[in-house]
Write an enzyme that holds these catalytic residues in place. Structure first.
Site: not given
Length: 345
Positions: A181, A186, A183
């Site tokens: 999570g 993301c 990124g």
């Protein structure tokens, strides 16, 4: 249900405390590292910064540009066997030290990987990539891949906890990707509520991996060269970058021109854009877990590489580390509530 009350931190929560140094110049810092691996007999030497295996980042063109500087590229899984074969004919033997072939874990993925490895046996690195590395099926696939390719370096992920890092390493992985999570494109944490602050994940996972002779890759969360330095300081052996390598000439993604300005498309591999491109759309049983954004066109990646490596070298001089390997030993993190003066940002 239980609640862990121990504090977990991300890159924005800390800075590196400076220490006395005998270094006179950034030029005295060596960023190259050498690694032996837990299972593969191969040795590796280079700068442990990686381009992520996203189709807007981990391209053949990116691999050529980064490989010249001894940086690594995890090439995305959507190239065909024919494209891999043609690419392999035009590159040096040395470049194979700086690229990985990526794959999912379905039977179709395994068959395609087999075809690529048959066509291009010089490939030394295999990246087994799933969003959720906690499934028994993934562990079984790691074991199967190790058995089938005993000499290759196997990268597996993603996970964020020490016990699962150990599980994957003992199942046959050499390097474990850490990050759920963090990124820039993301949305897993928003869609699922699942995740782990990246700095704490690196510290815990590095400790677990190094205890049994494996290595980890910090995958996601770095937005500046300073974040990369913090990742190395926290114990990451490699740092994988997506957003920081997006938007370049060598990046994938459509080039868009609007009002005299240029942009490149950048999207998460679980985004609606990616799933429509590669799978015909979002399956009924899942949701999109990624964003699609337009990144200002940055030109050739060489300047970005210099900015990244210059920043990490500078971090090393601030703590007296003449080699990148020494950075984690010289790092003391201090908790902060402010990172930078943003009056002109």
């Amino acid at each position: 249900m239980r609640i862990e009350t121990d504090l977990k931190l991300g890159f924005k929560d800390v800075m590196i405390r400076p220490k006395r140094s005998t270094l006179k110049s950034r030029s005295q810092v060596s960023l190259e590292r050498e690694f032996k691996f837990l299972h593969s007999p191969l040795h590796w030497k280079g700068v442990p910064v990686m381009a992520a295996n996203m189709d807007t980042v981990g391209t053949f063109e990116m691999a050529l540009a980064l490989g010249k500087k001894k940086l690594f590229t995890a090439i995305h899984k959507h190239y065909t066997v024919k494209e891999w074969s043609e690419f392999s004919k035009g590159i040096t033997t040395e470049l194979f030290n700086y690229i990985a072939v990526s794959t999912g874990i379905s039977k179709q993925d395994a068959d395609k990987l087999s075809d690529i490895m048959t066509a291009v046996p010089q490939i030394n690195f295999i990246c087994l990539d799933v969003a959720n590395g906690y499934s028994e099926h993934f562990v079984a696939f790691v074991k199967q891949t190790r058995k089938r390719y005993p000499e290759k370096v196997i990268i597996a992920g993603n996970v964020v906890t020490g016990e699962m890092v150990e599980e994957l390493l003992l199942s046959g992985a050499d390097l474990v990707k850490v990050g759920i999570g963090p990124g820039s494109v993301c949305t897993t944490r928003v869609k699922t509520g699942v995740g782990y602050p990246q700095l704490s994940a690196i510290i815990e996972c590095a400790d677990a991996a190094h205890g049994i002779g494996g290595q980890i890759i910090c995958d996601g969360g770095c937005t500046t060269p300073g974040d990369i330095a913090k990742a190395f300081g926290a114990g990451a052996d490699f740092v994988m970058l997506g957003g920081m390598f997006s938007g370049h000439t060598e990046s994938g993604g459509e080039l868009i021109e609007r009002n005299g300005e240029k942009f490149k498309l950048f999207y998460g591999m679980s985004s609606q854009t990616a799933m429509k491109k590669h799978s015909g759309g979002v399956a009924e049983y899942r949701a999109s877990e990624g964003k699609t954004v337009e990144v200002a066109y940055k030109g050739d990646v060489d300047e970005t590489i210099q900015d990244i490596l210059g920043g990490v070298r500078s971090a090393c001089t601030y703590v007296g580390a003449s080699k990148l390997k020494e950075l984690t030993k010289r790092t003391t993190f201090i908790r902060v509530t402010e990172q930078e003066n943003r009056v002109y940002s």
